[in-house]
Design an enzyme around this catalytic site. Structure first.
Site, mmCIF file in Angstrom:
data_model
loop_
_atom_site.group_PDB
_atom_site.id
_atom_site.type_symbol
_atom_site.label_atom_id
_atom_site.label_comp_id
_atom_site.label_asym_id
_atom_site.label_seq_id
_atom_site.Cartn_x
_atom_site.Cartn_y
_atom_site.Cartn_z
ATOM 1 N N GLY A 1 0.558 5.705 -0.180
ATOM 2 C CA GLY A 1 -0.332 6.863 -0.205
ATOM 3 C C GLY A 1 0.367 8.060 0.376
ATOM 4 O O GLY A 1 1.582 8.044 0.568
ATOM 5 N N GLY A 2 -0.430 9.101 0.648
ATOM 6 C CA GLY A 2 0.131 10.329 1.195
ATOM 7 C C GLY A 2 0.815 10.093 2.523
ATOM 8 O O GLY A 2 1.788 10.760 2.864
ATOM 9 N N VAL B 1 3.106 0.948 3.069
ATOM 10 C CA VAL B 1 2.849 -0.205 3.911
ATOM 11 C C VAL B 1 3.513 -1.413 3.270
ATOM 12 O O VAL B 1 3.359 -1.663 2.072
ATOM 13 C CB VAL B 1 1.341 -0.471 4.070
ATOM 14 C CG1 VAL B 1 1.112 -1.666 4.992
ATOM 15 C CG2 VAL B 1 0.648 0.755 4.627
ATOM 16 N N ASP C 1 -11.511 8.665 11.108
ATOM 17 C CA ASP C 1 -11.416 8.465 9.656
ATOM 18 C C ASP C 1 -12.062 7.132 9.279
ATOM 19 O O ASP C 1 -11.458 6.303 8.608
ATOM 20 C CB ASP C 1 -9.949 8.505 9.225
ATOM 21 C CG ASP C 1 -9.802 8.714 7.722
ATOM 22 O OD1 ASP C 1 -10.809 9.054 7.060
ATOM 23 O OD2 ASP C 1 -8.688 8.523 7.217
ATOM 24 N N GLY D 1 0.838 -1.191 0.000
ATOM 25 C CA GLY D 1 0.000 0.000 0.000
ATOM 26 C C GLY D 1 0.867 1.232 0.000
ATOM 27 O O GLY D 1 1.994 1.221 0.484
#
Ligand SMILES: *[C@@H]1O[C@H](CO)[C@@H](O)[C@H](O)[C@H]1NC(C)=O
Ligand SMILES: *[C@@H]1O[C@H](CO)[C@@H](O)[C@H](O)[C@H]1NC(C)=O
Ligand SMILES: *[C@@H]1O[C@H](CO)[C@@H](O)[C@H](O)[C@H]1NC(C)=O
Ligand SMILES: *[C@@H]1O[C@H](CO)[C@@H](O)[C@H](O)[C@H]1NC(C)=O
Ligand SMILES: *[C@@H]1O[C@H](CO)[C@@H](O)[C@H](O)[C@H]1NC(C)=O
Ligand SMILES: *[C@@H]1O[C@H](CO)[C@@H](O)[C@H](O)[C@H]1NC(C)=O
Length: 637
Positions: free
Chosen positions: A366-367, A371, A481, A364
């Site tokens: 992202g910002g 991961v 979130d 994974g």
């Protein structure tokens, strides 16, 4: 960090290769001849005026270097050690065949090489050799007195042969050949022969010989007893800077020389040192350990490859040490000591996670960072490596970790440990194999069929996890979130909430405002207005999740949240939301159940915070909908 470090020695080697060329050109005075024939002429030696230091003049005659003012051939000039190898004449006396008690030809083999006194005949490298069959010869240095036998040095040996066969090749021990040591300090030399009868031996030993020679460069042969007046021998000269300035004529040693300006101190290179001469007065210059080259010229000493390696390794170890210190600093900054005491969680060393942090293991991105999936202690884990370091108080981070480590629930992703030895701590979670609910619902063309039971179960269990977080006795934990992407599913579609608490703490940059914390699509509009995150904000988000699960449509903020709007509209108008449900379940399953789920969702979405149910309410409402599905554990997924 390690890759460029290991390149360092190689780079320095390359630099060394580059500098050694420069060093070569620096060993000669500017504009001077660097060699004569095959012999290098390094400063302080030099050919021509202005090219050498006084006393070190060399002439280059027919491509052959000689000591200026002599005919003595120079074979090698070494700067460090300060030695020259020269070819010197051999002293001899040859007898008259018709009158063997008289000689007819002789030479003293004089070596007056030392007008300026820079040379000494090396006592360590040379020996005196005398050849002959009835011969006594002495090597002597300058006579100090014309009448009395007062020499600076006067030594020799006797050689005798019983007959033509008695001298043996390879043996210089008094039969045909004898040798003696040379004392230190000799400035010059010549040979004196005592004349003895050569009767009966003129055919195999017509001459006496005396010469100085490199100890390793002469082996006696019986044929050397024969006549050859043109012989020479290789002799080592020690040289040194032997300047005199004092009235007494004393020659300067290192300490005195370093203080004078005329004559100029000879050790001019950086990284050079002065060494007092051991053969006679004066001094010579050497490069420091780890450097090599010519200490007598400016910038003459350059790093050796060995020296460069030493420097490289020193640099390497300094960096390693710095790295260790940094590791420790990070560890402390990130609350390592607090966590050590708390003993709630495994504290990983950087090295333990290193093998996992490879681009091939990324699952994974992202910002927030990356991961990685990997094995630790035979357990599959997900390592979360945040990109950015944020301004975290050490205690804040540690406390969050302690809190989160106490959150143990089957619907919450378990935090296994963390690594504090980096600027931004890395977090190690249990690995959840099926990925996120978002992926399952929306990703790919061949969407996994999801029965209503499975969906209901996912909703129920997620609600359980969230309710558990909200009801924690000591510290209420808010997720902040909630969205399908943060609900992970294990092999049996059991949902696990992820990405709350510390993991979000790390991802929030101080400079960024709340709007980057969560996904706008799922964000409570009340929170957006007030900036105050409450558990009811999570409830709102959970409402959106329910709608996505039953519609299998992605909610997006960009289209004015049409998914949420459509459901709200239906409710407002008292219509059934049948057309909004995912056809896969709406066609075959319990529409009533779906309507009830939609109802709960809409309540969660209530704009009036006080009218939203708590997560505990949501859990009990969901529980009434249908008994926990026992038939699902479901290997057919
Ligand atoms: C050798 O000795 C003989 C006899 O004494 C003499 O005539 C001759 O000149 C000598 N030769 C030399 C080269 O001295
Ligand atoms: C040589 O030695 C003798 C006796 O020892 C001495 O009288 C004489 O002065 C010496 N000659 C010189 C030049 O020193
Ligand atoms: C010397 O010569 C004599 C007679 O030629 C011989 O008997 C003797 O062995 C020799 N000695 C050596 C050491 O060669
Ligand atoms: C002496 O040195 C010269 C020059 O290096 C070499 O050619 C010669 O073979 C040497 N001789 C011996 C006996 O080592
Ligand atoms: C010695 O040198 C001279 C002049 O170079 C030469 O004429 C002579 O033949 C040489 N002698 C021997 C024995 O090599
Ligand atoms: C210094 O040495 C030179 C020879 O190298 C000599 O001619 C000169 O007289 C000496 N100077 C003094 C002051 O002794």
């Amino acid at each position: 960090m390690s890759t460029p470090l290991f390149l360092l020695p190689a780079l320095l080697l390359a630099a060394a290769a580059a500098t050694s060329k420069t060093a070569e050109s620096l060993t000669v005075a500017p504009g001077c001849q660097a060699s004569c024939g095959s012999v290098d002429i390094p400063y302080p030696f030099g050919i021509g005026s202005g090219c050498s230091r006084k006393g070190f003049e060399i002439d280059c005659i027919n491509n052959g270097p000689v000591l200026t003012g002599t005919s003595f051939e120079v074979v090698r000039l070494s700067v460090d050690p300060a030695e020259s190898l020269v070819r010197l004449p051999v002293g001899f006396k040859c007898y008259n065949a018709s009158d063997p008690s008289n000689y007819e030809d002789s030479s003293y083999g004089e070596t007056f090489i030392n007008k300026e006194g820079v040379y000494r005949i090396s006592n360590t490298h040379n020996m005196v050799v005398v050849l002959g069959c009835n011969t006594f010869a002495q090597a002597a240095s300058t006579k100090t007195d014309g009448t009395n036998y007062t020499y600076a040095f006067y030594t020799g040996c006797m050689s005798y042969c019983n007959n033509s066969a008695s001298a043996q090749d390879g043996l210089c021990a008094g039969v045909g050949c004898c040798h003696v040591d040379v004392p230190p300090g000799l400035t010059d030399n010549f040979f004196k022969f005592t004349t003895y009868e050569h009767n009966g031996m003129m055919d195999y030993s017509p001459c006496d010989y005396g010469f100085l020679v490199d100890r390793t460069n002469y082996t006696f042969k019986r044929s050397d007893l024969l006549r050859d007046p043109n012989r020479t021998s290789l002799v080592w000269l020690d040289w040194a800077i032997r300047d005199n300035v004092t009235v007494s004529g004393d020659i300067l040693s290192c300490t005195e020389a370093a203080k004078t300006t005329t004559p100029k101190y000879a050790c001019v290179s950086d990284h050079s040192k002065c060494v007092n001469s051991i053969n006679g007065p004066g001094y010579s210059c050497s490069c420091y350990d780890g450097y090599e080259g010519n200490a007598y010229v400016v910038n003459g000493c350059t790093s050796t490859i060995g020296g460069i390696l030493v420097i490289a390794f020193m640099a390497f170890f300094i960096i390693i040490r710095k790295e260790r210190r940094k590791t420790k600093e990070f560890y402390e900054k990130n609350g390592g000591l607090t966590l050590e005491k708390a003993k709630v969680i495994k504290l990983f060393k950087k090295e333990e996670l290193k093998k996992i942090l490879k681009s091939g293991n990324i699952i994974g991105k992202g910002g927030f960072g990356e991961v990685y999936k990997g094995l630790v202690d035979n357990e599959l884990v997900a390592v979360k490596k945040p990109i950015r370091s944020n301004v975290l108080e050490s205690t804040q981070f540690a406390n969050e970790v302690i809190i989160q480590s106490q959150v143990i629930h089957k619907n919450i992703v378990k935090l296994i440990g963390c690594c504090l030895e980096v600027d931004t701590p890395m977090l190690v979670y249990e690995f959840i194999p099926k990925g996120s609910l978002d992926d399952i619902l929306h990703k790919g063309d061949n969407k996994v069929p999801l029965s209503l039971d499975v969906r209901l179960s996912i909703i129920k269990e997620s609600a359980h996890g969230l309710a558990y977080m909200h009801s924690q006795a000591h510290t209420k934990i808010l997720h902040g979130d909630v969205k399908p992407a943060n609900i992970l599913l294990n092999g049996n579609f059991v949902p696990k909430l992820s990405d709350f608490g510390i993991s979000r703490l790390i991802a929030i940059d101080k400079d960024h405002t709340a709007n980057v914390i969560g996904d706008m699509t799922y964000m409570d509009p009340v929170y957006l207005q007030t900036g105050r995150l409450t558990e009811k904000s999570d409830v709102y988000s959970f409402g959106v999740v329910i709608l996505e699960v039953i519609s299998r449509k992605k909610a997006t903020h960009r289209d004015n949240n049409s998914l949420v709007a459509s459901f709200l509209e239906c409710r407002k108008e008292g219509r059934k939301a049948t057309e909004l449900f995912d056809q896969e379940i709406a066609a075959t399953e319990d529409l009533e159940l779906l309507e009830a789920l939609a109802g709960i969702a809409v309540e969660c979405l209530n704009i009036d915070v006080d009218h939203r149910p708590s997560m505990t309410d949501v859990v009990s409402r969901l529980a009434t909908l249908r008994a926990w599905p026992t038939r699902f554990g479901l290997s057919d997924y």
